[in-house]
Structure formats: structure tokens, C-alpha cells
Design an enzyme around this catalytic site. Sequence first.
Site, PDB file in Angstrom:
ATOM      1  N   CYS A 124      65.764 -55.348 -60.127  1.00 44.12           N
ATOM      2  CA  CYS A 124      65.674 -53.895 -59.926  1.00 44.12           C
ATOM      3  C   CYS A 124      64.841 -53.710 -58.658  1.00 44.12           C
ATOM      4  CB  CYS A 124      65.038 -53.225 -61.141  1.00 44.12           C
ATOM      5  SG  CYS A 124      63.284 -53.496 -61.257  1.00 44.12           S
ATOM      6  N   LYS A 140      57.115 -43.735 -73.278  1.00 47.12           N
ATOM      7  CA  LYS A 140      58.443 -44.341 -73.051  1.00 47.12           C
ATOM      8  C   LYS A 140      58.393 -45.817 -73.440  1.00 47.12           C
ATOM      9  CE  LYS A 140      59.606 -45.811 -68.808  1.00 47.12           C
ATOM     10  NZ  LYS A 140      60.032 -47.222 -68.782  1.00 47.12           N
ATOM     11  N   ASN A 141      57.356 -46.523 -73.005  1.00 42.04           N
ATOM     12  CA  ASN A 141      57.304 -47.973 -73.195  1.00 42.04           C
ATOM     13  C   ASN A 141      56.869 -48.400 -74.588  1.00 42.04           C
ATOM     14  OD1 ASN A 141      58.286 -48.207 -70.670  1.00 42.04           O
ATOM     15  ND2 ASN A 141      56.361 -48.817 -69.718  1.00 42.04           N
ATOM     16  N   ARG A 167      66.835 -52.059 -67.899  1.00 42.57           N
ATOM     17  CA  ARG A 167      66.564 -53.464 -68.203  1.00 42.57           C
ATOM     18  C   ARG A 167      65.904 -53.616 -69.583  1.00 42.57           C
ATOM     19  NH1 ARG A 167      64.777 -56.625 -65.490  1.00 42.57           N
ATOM     20  NH2 ARG A 167      63.342 -57.649 -66.882  1.00 42.57           N
ATOM     21  N   ILE A 181      51.379 -57.920 -60.158  1.00 41.24           N
ATOM     22  CA  ILE A 181      52.368 -58.092 -61.225  1.00 41.24           C
ATOM     23  C   ILE A 181      53.793 -58.231 -60.685  1.00 41.24           C
ATOM     24  CG2 ILE A 181      53.320 -57.099 -63.355  1.00 41.24           C
ATOM     25  CD1 ILE A 181      50.363 -57.804 -63.642  1.00 41.24           C
ATOM     26  N   ARG A 193      62.502 -59.743 -61.738  1.00 39.35           N
ATOM     27  CA  ARG A 193      62.313 -59.447 -63.166  1.00 39.35           C
ATOM     28  C   ARG A 193      63.203 -60.307 -64.069  1.00 39.35           C
ATOM     29  NH1 ARG A 193      61.487 -53.217 -64.129  1.00 39.35           N
ATOM     30  NH2 ARG A 193      60.305 -54.014 -65.899  1.00 39.35           N
ATOM     31  N   ASP A 244      51.794 -49.823 -63.405  1.00 36.51           N
ATOM     32  CA  ASP A 244      52.595 -48.589 -63.478  1.00 36.51           C
ATOM     33  C   ASP A 244      51.848 -47.375 -62.948  1.00 36.51           C
ATOM     34  OD1 ASP A 244      54.353 -49.390 -66.579  1.00 36.51           O
ATOM     35  OD2 ASP A 244      54.555 -50.099 -64.531  1.00 36.51           O
ATOM     36  N   ARG A 271      63.772 -40.767 -65.814  1.00 39.05           N
ATOM     37  CA  ARG A 271      63.765 -41.885 -66.763  1.00 39.05           C
ATOM     38  C   ARG A 271      62.479 -41.891 -67.587  1.00 39.05           C
ATOM     39  NH1 ARG A 271      64.983 -47.551 -64.383  1.00 39.05           N
ATOM     40  NH2 ARG A 271      64.562 -47.887 -66.584  1.00 39.05           N
TER      41      ARG A 271
END
Length: 423
Positions: free
Chosen positions: A116, A22-23, A92, A330, A121, A308, A402
Site C-alpha cells: 500500500c 477502527k483498528n 489489507r 515502523i 506490508r 498513525d 476509511r
Amino acid sequence: MKKLVIEGGKPLHGTVKISGAKNAALPLMAATLLAPGVHILNNVPDLRDTRTILRLLESLGLTWEREGSTLRIDGTGLKYSEASYELVKTMRASVLVLGPLLARLGRAKVSLPGGCAIGARPINFHLMGFEQLGVQCDLEGGYVDAISPGRLQGNNVYFDIPSVTGTENILMAATLAEGTTIIKNAAKEPEIGNLIDMLCSMGANIEGKGSDRLEIQGVEKLTAAESRIIPDRIEAGTYAIAVAATGGDAIIQNCDPSHLPSLVDKLRLAGVEVEVGEDFLHILAEEKKTQIKAVDVTTLPYPGYPTDLQAQFMALMTGSNGVSVIHETIFENRFMHVAELQRMGADIKIDGRIAMVKGRSGLPLTGAQVMATDLRASSSLVIAGLAASGRTDISRIYHLERGYEDIVGKLSGLGATVWKEDE
Ligand code: EPZ
């Protein structure tokens, strides 16, 4: 709205095939704004977020068609430069259109993403970088209105924090700038390497892939090219942890183990056997469910332990035979899964960005009705539900959709009893 129902307590067995990241898909899809012509992207996952950015690209004038996991995106028709709040508020990562729009049109008006669940962020590093490249950024009415008087000008950009999408945004903008841009303290996540490969195949001139110093010689124009999205290391890590937490034995196929150095070490420290192949991980945890060792984790920028995968590892640690200290460095609020895990019987104490998880020495959590709050917190609840005794109902699973393609199909393929139903 839909909920996910899991009958827990079954070890996962078999093989699961990992989808594209996804990223990586999100920045690479945004990069198609940089050049006219038909860009071909292979191994693109079909997710809520990739569908969102396709709607955003359409609203800017681009056209696309999907054939299986291959996307063809035509960048020729780009004519608008505004990304609406309606779209940006749901994702975002929409801010990733800022860089390409400024490079190609010299103008971009994008809604500020807002906070979020996991934190404020902000995007101050993105805006600082654009201003270094000669862009005027005005913030008003919840939008950033960015204008470049002429062609972007290459410059030095230093990131106080190695921002992933910040690095991606400035990288994309710099490819068409006049002169040289040097990004210092750049993020080094594999997804950035995937973007660099795509940009270079489009004609960009970028040195330093994989390092924290990227040097970009601006060019006059770029052309459409064919690229492949790398495997999703976070999806792969999520399934690896799920196999460990259920005491199973399974193969995580079509992944790139070299993108998960810290997770493999942490699983081995926890007493899980991990066989590393060229494009697979074999997780052997049968009869290990009661012998999971407590392991401390501190999340860090790549190649450190990924934030993550923090929530997912915490779910594993709830069954360990000791106390695990998990330090989230983070994001400021990435423990939303803790309250839900506690409802399943987990013994966790939070002090700021530190969570202390007292394992139940193999005594399983008990299934419960829980609520997803953000993407990775929801995958943590899935792992807990798979390992728990009894039934777990997870509501608001749009968060999950998502970032996890066909999660019911993939988990069922591993022998889990899981289905979706109306809330
Ligand atoms: C990317 O988000 C990922 N998203 C996130 O994955 C991931 O958690 C994060 O990187 C960290 O690895 C995508 O790639 C689409 P950052 P990003 O900018 O780029 C602060 C998921 O679950 N910061 O690296 O937004 C920020 O608040 C998602 O798939 C500023 O202060 O993260 C955070 O504390 C969640 N100002 C830290 O830096 C800025 O301008 C790292 O954020 C930018 C960031």
C-alpha cells in the site's frame, strides 16, 4: 470523486465526540467468524473500512444488521472460506479473517493484500505463526491457500516485530487450537486488549492481556457474546493535534486518555496545555499558535509514539519555532504527506526514515490544492488546511473516509469552515 474544501485560519472551539476505534472494530468483527449465534458489538464506527469488512463477512456466509452504532452479526451461516482480491485489495486488514477461518473451518483462501502507499506490508509473520500451529500455507496466484489437516495445534509463536494484526490473527486462531499457544513479543496496542476481552467473553482462555507474552489455552468451542469497541485513540489524537495547530480551545470527549500517553507528553513539550480527564482531553492552545515549540518524535510500537499519529504531528510542527526531527521506525514509506505539506509552504527535508521540519514560527502555511495518498497522510493535510491561511482543497478523500467518521460534521461542530464537493 469528492474533495474536501477547508477555509483555514479559524481556531477550533467546543466539543468533539470520538467514535469507536477502527483498528479495534476490524479484528472484533473478524472474530465473529469464530462462533455461531448473534454477536453484539457496541460503539462500532460507520466507516468505509467497517463497511468493507461487513461485505467480506457477508461473502463468507454471515448476516448482519446495524442499529445506530450497534452491530448484530450472526456467525451461524459461515460456509465459504475464500476472501476475494476485489475486497482484500481495498483493505489489507481483510487478512484478519485468516485466523478465525482456520480455527473454525480448518481452511482459508485469502488474497495477499499487496503493498500500500506506506509500505510493502508483508504478512510473513502471520503465515509463520499459522505454520507453527500446524497449518500448511501455499502462496499461488496472489492468494494464500491455508489448510490445516485437522484441528490447529497449540505451539510457541515468536514475532521478530510485534505485528498488531499478526498478533490478532494468531490470537484468534489459537483460541480453538488443541493445547496451549504462547505468543512472544506480542503487540500490546489497546485494540488487542479489546479483542482479548471479546474472546474471553466468548469463552476463550487467554492470559497476559497488556503484556508482550500471551498464553492461550485452546477450547473446544466458543459462543457469541456482547462487546464494546474502545474509543479511537488515533481519531482522538488527530483532533487534539488539530486544536493545538489552530490555536484553539476544545474538549475531545468520549476518548480514553490512558491510550494516548506519548501524545499528551509531546503536546505538553510543544507548549500546549492539556487537561486529562476520565474520558476526555481538554486542549488549551489559544494564543499559543505562535509559541509552538519544536519537539522531536520517534514512532514506536505501543506504548511508544504511534506511527498513525506521525503525519498529524508533523503538520503541527510546521508552525513551530524550531527544528523538529521526526523518525518513522515502523513503515518504510510513511512520508507521503511531506510533498503535499511542502506545497503549502512547509520547510521539510527527508533523509530516509528521518524528516527534519523547520517550523515557520507561527507564520501560517498557505492554503493550496493537495492530494490525499493514504489515510493518516490525508488527516495531516486536514490539520494543515485548518491552520493555514486561505482555502485548501484536498482531493481523493476516500482515503480519509476509511478512518474518520463524519469528519465534516465533527469539524464543523468545532467551528471549522469545511465542506465536501465534487472534484
Ligand atoms: C496495524 O497495521 C494498523 N492497522 C495500522 O494502522 C498501524 O499503522 C500498524 O498496525 C502499526 O501500529 C490495523 O490495526 C487494521 P504491523 P499492521 O503488522 O498490523 C512489518 C491505520 O492508519 N510486518 O504492526 O498491518 C510491517 O511491514 C493503519 O489505521 C512484517 O514485516 O501493522 C511494518 O513495518 C495503517 N511482516 C511493521 O511490521 C508481517 O507479517 C509493523 O506492522 C507483519 C508486519
